[in-house]
Design a protein around this motif. Structure first.
Motif, PDB file in Angstrom:
ATOM      1  N   VAL A 253       6.981  -8.084 -16.979  1.00 33.01           N
ATOM      2  CA  VAL A 253       7.564  -7.350 -15.656  1.00 33.01           C
ATOM      3  C   VAL A 253       8.108  -6.160 -15.438  1.00 33.01           C
ATOM      4  O   VAL A 253       8.110  -5.603 -14.503  1.00 33.01           O
ATOM      5  CB  VAL A 253       7.894  -8.724 -14.918  1.00 33.01           C
ATOM      6  CG1 VAL A 253       8.268  -8.154 -13.438  1.00 33.01           C
ATOM      7  CG2 VAL A 253       6.859  -9.931 -14.732  1.00 33.01           C
ATOM      8  N   SER A 254       9.318  -6.071 -16.637  1.00 32.04           N
ATOM      9  CA  SER A 254      10.166  -5.111 -16.384  1.00 32.04           C
ATOM     10  C   SER A 254       9.423  -3.502 -16.426  1.00 32.04           C
ATOM     11  O   SER A 254      10.072  -2.645 -16.163  1.00 32.04           O
ATOM     12  CB  SER A 254      11.265  -5.299 -17.384  1.00 32.04           C
ATOM     13  OG  SER A 254      10.610  -5.029 -18.744  1.00 32.04           O
TER      14      SER A 254
ATOM     15  N   ALA B 284       9.014  -2.086 -13.374  1.00 37.38           N
ATOM     16  CA  ALA B 284       9.985  -2.113 -12.510  1.00 37.38           C
ATOM     17  C   ALA B 284      10.609  -0.874 -11.971  1.00 37.38           C
ATOM     18  O   ALA B 284      10.347   0.232 -12.879  1.00 37.38           O
ATOM     19  CB  ALA B 284      11.134  -3.211 -12.968  1.00 37.38           C
ATOM     20  N   GLY B 285      11.546  -0.642 -11.101  1.00 39.71           N
ATOM     21  CA  GLY B 285      12.206   0.672 -10.872  1.00 39.71           C
ATOM     22  C   GLY B 285      11.422   1.754 -10.424  1.00 39.71           C
ATOM     23  O   GLY B 285      10.495   1.493  -9.761  1.00 39.71           O
ATOM     24  N   VAL B 286      11.518   2.834 -10.876  1.00 38.79           N
ATOM     25  CA  VAL B 286      10.895   4.043 -10.675  1.00 38.79           C
ATOM     26  C   VAL B 286       9.639   4.127 -11.679  1.00 38.79           C
ATOM     27  O   VAL B 286       8.657   4.811 -11.426  1.00 38.79           O
ATOM     28  CB  VAL B 286      11.590   5.380 -10.866  1.00 38.79           C
ATOM     29  CG1 VAL B 286      12.749   5.443  -9.864  1.00 38.79           C
ATOM     30  CG2 VAL B 286      12.279   5.338 -12.420  1.00 38.79           C
ATOM     31  N   ASN B 287       9.485   3.033 -12.437  1.00 37.54           N
ATOM     32  CA  ASN B 287       8.382   3.241 -13.651  1.00 37.54           C
ATOM     33  C   ASN B 287       6.714   3.214 -12.723  1.00 37.54           C
ATOM     34  O   ASN B 287       5.946   4.102 -13.020  1.00 37.54           O
ATOM     35  CB  ASN B 287       8.211   1.973 -14.416  1.00 37.54           C
ATOM     36  CG  ASN B 287       9.393   2.120 -15.623  1.00 37.54           C
ATOM     37  OD1 ASN B 287      10.213   3.155 -15.351  1.00 37.54           O
ATOM     38  ND2 ASN B 287       9.439   1.268 -16.475  1.00 37.54           N
ATOM     39  N   TYR B 288       6.903   2.259 -11.862  1.00 38.92           N
ATOM     40  CA  TYR B 288       5.209   2.168 -11.177  1.00 38.92           C
ATOM     41  C   TYR B 288       5.108   3.288 -10.392  1.00 38.92           C
ATOM     42  O   TYR B 288       4.141   4.065 -10.370  1.00 38.92           O
ATOM     43  CB  TYR B 288       5.255   0.956 -10.308  1.00 38.92           C
ATOM     44  CG  TYR B 288       4.027   0.578  -9.940  1.00 38.92           C
ATOM     45  CD1 TYR B 288       3.142  -0.066 -10.685  1.00 38.92           C
ATOM     46  CD2 TYR B 288       3.583   0.863  -8.576  1.00 38.92           C
ATOM     47  CE1 TYR B 288       1.855  -0.410 -10.228  1.00 38.92           C
ATOM     48  CE2 TYR B 288       2.499   0.419  -8.049  1.00 38.92           C
ATOM     49  CZ  TYR B 288       1.315  -0.089  -8.778  1.00 38.92           C
ATOM     50  OH  TYR B 288       0.016  -0.393  -8.473  1.00 38.92           O
TER      51      TYR B 288
ATOM     52  N   ASN C 179      -3.480  -7.087 -18.491  1.00 35.56           N
ATOM     53  CA  ASN C 179      -2.659  -7.572 -17.404  1.00 35.56           C
ATOM     54  C   ASN C 179      -1.825  -6.421 -17.145  1.00 35.56           C
ATOM     55  O   ASN C 179      -1.134  -5.972 -17.723  1.00 35.56           O
ATOM     56  CB  ASN C 179      -2.063  -8.611 -17.587  1.00 35.56           C
ATOM     57  CG  ASN C 179      -2.942 -10.220 -17.553  1.00 35.56           C
ATOM     58  OD1 ASN C 179      -3.997 -10.361 -16.835  1.00 35.56           O
ATOM     59  ND2 ASN C 179      -2.895 -10.895 -18.717  1.00 35.56           N
ATOM     60  N   VAL C 180      -1.437  -6.351 -15.806  1.00 33.97           N
ATOM     61  CA  VAL C 180      -0.783  -5.241 -15.280  1.00 33.97           C
ATOM     62  C   VAL C 180       0.288  -5.912 -14.239  1.00 33.97           C
ATOM     63  O   VAL C 180      -0.104  -6.540 -13.355  1.00 33.97           O
ATOM     64  CB  VAL C 180      -1.539  -4.254 -14.480  1.00 33.97           C
ATOM     65  CG1 VAL C 180      -0.464  -2.965 -14.135  1.00 33.97           C
ATOM     66  CG2 VAL C 180      -2.512  -3.520 -15.065  1.00 33.97           C
ATOM     67  N   PRO C 181       1.686  -5.791 -14.621  1.00 34.44           N
ATOM     68  CA  PRO C 181       2.552  -6.581 -13.751  1.00 34.44           C
ATOM     69  C   PRO C 181       2.896  -5.635 -12.518  1.00 34.44           C
ATOM     70  O   PRO C 181       2.756  -4.680 -12.537  1.00 34.44           O
ATOM     71  CB  PRO C 181       3.895  -6.391 -14.586  1.00 34.44           C
ATOM     72  CG  PRO C 181       3.653  -5.451 -15.727  1.00 34.44           C
ATOM     73  CD  PRO C 181       2.154  -5.107 -15.851  1.00 34.44           C
ATOM     74  N   SER C 182       3.190  -6.437 -11.237  1.00 33.35           N
ATOM     75  CA  SER C 182       3.654  -6.008 -10.030  1.00 33.35           C
ATOM     76  C   SER C 182       4.689  -5.246 -10.097  1.00 33.35           C
ATOM     77  O   SER C 182       5.663  -5.917 -10.691  1.00 33.35           O
ATOM     78  CB  SER C 182       3.108  -6.690  -9.052  1.00 33.35           C
ATOM     79  OG  SER C 182       3.710  -6.215  -7.938  1.00 33.35           O
ATOM     80  N   PRO C 183       5.037  -3.983  -9.451  1.00 30.65           N
ATOM     81  CA  PRO C 183       6.353  -3.635  -9.611  1.00 30.65           C
ATOM     82  C   PRO C 183       7.142  -4.615  -8.890  1.00 30.65           C
ATOM     83  O   PRO C 183       8.461  -4.419  -8.796  1.00 30.65           O
ATOM     84  CB  PRO C 183       6.261  -2.399  -8.963  1.00 30.65           C
ATOM     85  CG  PRO C 183       5.025  -2.322  -7.975  1.00 30.65           C
ATOM     86  CD  PRO C 183       4.090  -3.275  -8.770  1.00 30.65           C
TER      87      PRO C 183
ATOM     88  N   ARG D  30       1.049 -13.060  -2.943  1.00 30.92           N
ATOM     89  CA  ARG D  30       1.603 -12.389  -3.963  1.00 30.92           C
ATOM     90  C   ARG D  30       2.117 -10.868  -3.391  1.00 30.92           C
ATOM     91  O   ARG D  30       1.414 -10.255  -2.328  1.00 30.92           O
ATOM     92  CB  ARG D  30       0.259 -12.007  -4.883  1.00 30.92           C
ATOM     93  CG  ARG D  30       0.036 -13.080  -5.492  1.00 30.92           C
ATOM     94  CD  ARG D  30      -0.741 -12.523  -7.025  1.00 30.92           C
ATOM     95  NE  ARG D  30      -2.311 -12.845  -6.743  1.00 30.92           N
ATOM     96  CZ  ARG D  30      -3.174 -12.526  -7.776  1.00 30.92           C
ATOM     97  NH1 ARG D  30      -2.668 -12.100  -8.703  1.00 30.92           N
ATOM     98  NH2 ARG D  30      -4.434 -12.462  -7.390  1.00 30.92           N
ATOM     99  N   PRO D  31       3.269 -10.807  -3.886  1.00 35.69           N
ATOM    100  CA  PRO D  31       3.906  -9.245  -3.583  1.00 35.69           C
ATOM    101  C   PRO D  31       3.189  -8.047  -3.449  1.00 35.69           C
ATOM    102  O   PRO D  31       3.062  -7.439  -2.759  1.00 35.69           O
ATOM    103  CB  PRO D  31       5.220  -9.216  -4.022  1.00 35.69           C
ATOM    104  CG  PRO D  31       5.480 -10.635  -4.660  1.00 35.69           C
ATOM    105  CD  PRO D  31       4.250 -11.456  -4.828  1.00 35.69           C
ATOM    106  N   GLN D  32       2.391  -8.193  -4.496  1.00 39.05           N
ATOM    107  CA  GLN D  32       1.565  -7.039  -4.733  1.00 39.05           C
ATOM    108  C   GLN D  32       0.369  -6.778  -3.537  1.00 39.05           C
ATOM    109  O   GLN D  32      -0.061  -5.606  -3.221  1.00 39.05           O
ATOM    110  CB  GLN D  32       0.530  -7.038  -6.135  1.00 39.05           C
ATOM    111  CG  GLN D  32      -0.078  -5.758  -6.520  1.00 39.05           C
ATOM    112  CD  GLN D  32       0.517  -4.610  -6.739  1.00 39.05           C
ATOM    113  OE1 GLN D  32       1.808  -4.533  -7.076  1.00 39.05           O
ATOM    114  NE2 GLN D  32       0.140  -3.338  -6.616  1.00 39.05           N
ATOM    115  N   GLU D  33       0.215  -7.790  -3.096  1.00 41.37           N
ATOM    116  CA  GLU D  33      -0.971  -7.705  -2.039  1.00 41.37           C
ATOM    117  C   GLU D  33      -0.457  -6.930  -0.846  1.00 41.37           C
ATOM    118  O   GLU D  33      -0.994  -6.034  -0.236  1.00 41.37           O
ATOM    119  CB  GLU D  33      -1.355  -9.208  -1.476  1.00 41.37           C
ATOM    120  CG  GLU D  33      -2.159  -9.828  -2.731  1.00 41.37           C
ATOM    121  CD  GLU D  33      -2.612 -11.319  -2.229  1.00 41.37           C
ATOM    122  OE1 GLU D  33      -3.750 -11.915  -2.623  1.00 41.37           O
ATOM    123  OE2 GLU D  33      -1.871 -11.954  -1.379  1.00 41.37           O
TER     124      GLU D  33
END
Ligand SMILES: Nc1ncnc2c1ncn2[C@@H]1O[C@H](COP(=O)(O)OP(=O)(O)O)[C@@H](O)[C@H]1O
Ligand SMILES: [Mg+2]
Lengths: 309, 249
Positions: free
Chosen positions: A72-73, A76-80, A139-143, A157-160
């Motif tokens: 998940v990390s 995170a942050g500015v990565n996405y 699999n791609v983690p959501s930011p 889901r937060p990504q939605e």
């Protein structure tokens, strides 16, 4: 109630991506009278390029990530946001390339050579993707993390929510640019009448390249947005592009707002029908599309209804 | 008939020399030469299909030459891209108006000045200049131009061309499909533009009107220039009267 909310949220999320890509079809269709049949591959390319950027960023920060299931990390942050930006840039270049390689040589000719040439370009992109990344889904983690949040009993889901918001902001922004800015008005002039647009001093070829670049950027970002929900696969784009294209046709390919509406409509329908009976999903949706087109051949908001104004 | 570019005259603003134009195998214009001196109105009259629109398109760069040359102020612009010619001072009000239908009157006008890249303030001032020439456009400034009448669209097309601040204004059949009263209005505006010193190349099937305002005129038949003279000379010419002015004029 909670299932209805869940259905609406996931419908709006998937619909947001359909709408984004439906709009991307409309952008090239109105300005160049051609469609990018590699759009599905561009969606997948956007997803995989994004994952690759996330992977590299994670690696640079010192962890040894597994490409097929990033922690998940990694998002995170500015990565996405950085990944979104990188995907935008690369897909913009890809859009320029497909215009020069697959559209420009056939511009102004009658016939459908551009159909074959864009399909071919897409197959090349997909084959390169398979060579680089292999066929396995990733699999791609959501930011925003992958923990389901509970709202009024519904699991969301937060990504939605992120997908819906980003798609909506992008589309409203583009709509305003097209309506208010000098370059947007020039692009609409090219769409309405390229010869007369040239008489205004507008560089029509540059506008067409811009349309392809923009359209491709939207496809790529759409892929990276949906990837945390569906997981990324090089075969992910085909189905999405087909649904988005259906949404564009239903809304009216020559009407950008109609395309956005059509995309959302398809997303909501899809999640609604799937809730009722997943097996019937495609049958009901494409049955409805055919019915709509039989009644309104130019889509719900296509040129025909505009002509009456 | 005398040549319009007499020996003492300065080089014309526009000089079309021996131009031929074709659509694939179909030759539409053959070896046509015309000259438009600065500050004058030149008319090209001829029947439907004579090649008038084709010639104007070539002057704007929308059609490649298959022979001959086009010079503006002495400079050869024969191969210059269409979108660069407006910056040299050529603006066209195209046949059939061809306003951008879904954009407002004001936006159409602003697009006419696209190449000039003006500040919003200068753009507004230029738009107001067009409203002074065509007051009816002002009331409709925020309407999509598709909602305008034919006459209003014609005014908009001319106004849009003027927004480019051209040195040479090309008008392709400004009377096409309009009621007589509206045509009168349009020609009044053309006369005012002429009197203000604008150089105009006017293409018309309505030969009587065009010849009446023209300093010089050419008759185009089947892609060739068959007659040249002053507007008045051609108005009096029996052959022109028989072919283009007909009974009832
Ligand atoms: N796009 C085109 N393709 C093929 N032929 C054309 C095209 N446009 C015009 N023509 C032909 O060229 C000739 C001249 O047409 P045009 O310049 O439009 O005449 P005018 O403006 O004097 O009525 C006509 O024979 C016409 O049929
Ligand atoms: Mg014509």
């Amino acid at each position: 109630m909670s299932t209805l909310l869940q259905l609406v949220v996931s419908g709006l999320a998937v619909g947001g991506v359909y709408a984004l890509i439906a709009l991307s079809f409309s952008i090239t269709f109105t300005t160049t009278k051609t469609l990018n049949f590699a759009q599905g591959e561009f969606v997948a390319a956007g997803a995989f390029l994004g994952v690759t950027v996330l992977y590299l960023l994670a690696k640079m920060s010192g962890i040894a990530p597994n490409f097929a299931s990033l922690p998940v990390s990694a998002s995170a942050g500015v990565n996405y946001p950085i990944a979104v930006l990188a995907v935008g840039v690369v897909l913009g270049v890809l859009g320029l390339l497909i215009f020069l390689a697959a559209i420009r040589p056939f511009a102004g000719q009658s016939g459908m050579n551009w159909v074959m040439s864009t399909i071919g370009f897409g197959i090349i992109v997909q084959s390169l993707g398979l060579a680089i990344w292999g066929p396995a889904p990733v699999n791609v983690p959501s930011p925003l993390g992958d923990d389901v949040i509970r709202i009024m009993g519904a699991g969301i889901r937060p990504q939605e929510i992120l997908v819906f918001v980003v798609a909506l902001v992008l589309m409203i922004g583009l709509d305003q640019v097209m309506r208010r800015s000098r370059i947007g008005k020039a692009m609409r002039a090219v769409a309405a009448n390229p010869q007369v647009a040239a008489l205004m001093g507008i560089n029509v070829t540059a506008m067409m390249i811009g349309a392809y670049a923009l359209s491709s950027v939207l496809a790529g970002i759409g892929g990276l947005l949906i990837a945390p929900i569906t997981s990324a696969s090089l075969f992910l784009g085909m189905g999405i592009a087909l649904k988005a294209f259906s949404g564009a046709i239903v809304g009216g390919l020559d009407n950008p707002r109609g395309c956005i509406f059509g995309g959302f409509l398809l997303g909501l329908l899809e999640s609604g029908v799937a809730l009722w009976n997943a097996q019937w999903r495609e049958i009901v949706i494409f049955g409805l599309i055919i019915a709509v087109l039989a009644i309104r051949p130019n889509g719900l908001f296509g040129a025909r209804s505009l002509d009456k104004v | 008939m005398t040549s319009p570019s007499a020996s003492s005259a300065p080089a014309p603003l526009l000089e079309v020399q021996g131009v031929s134009l074709a659509y694939g195998p179909i030759v539409a214009v053959r070896d046509v030469s015309i000259a438009v001196p600065a500050g004058s109105v030149v008319a090209i009259v001829g029947a439907n299909g004579a090649g008038k629109t084709t010639l104007l398109k070539a002057i704007c760069g929308l059609l490649p030459l298959s022979g001959g040359s086009i010079r503006l102020d002495g400079a050869d612009i024969s191969t210059l891209a269409a979108h660069k010619r407006v910056g040299c001072g050529i603006a066209l009000s195209p046949e059939g108006r061809q306003v951008f239908p879904d954009q407002t009157v004001a936006d159409n006008l602003e697009l006419g000045a696209y190449w000039r890249n003006l500040s919003q303030k200068d753009l507004d001032a230029a738009v107001e200049e067009q409203f002074a020439i065509f007051p009816r456009l002002k009331e409709r400034r925020n309407q999509p131009s598709v909602t305008l009448s034919g006459g209003e669209q014609q005014m908009l097309a001319i106004g849009r061309a003027l927004m480019a601040a051209p040195r040479l204004l090309l008008l392709d059949e400004p009377s096409l499909g309009l009621a007589p009263l509206i045509i009168k209005d349009i020609f009044k505006a053309i006369v005012r533009l002429r009197d203000s010193g604008m150089t105009i190349l006017l293409v018309e099937q309505m030969a009587n009107l065009a010849l009446a305002v023209a300093d010089t005129a050419y008759v185009l038949e089947n892609g060739r220039v068959t007659m040249t003279g002053t507007g008045q000379e051609l108005l009096r010419d029996p052959k022109v009267r028989a072919a283009y002015l007909g009974a009832g004029h």
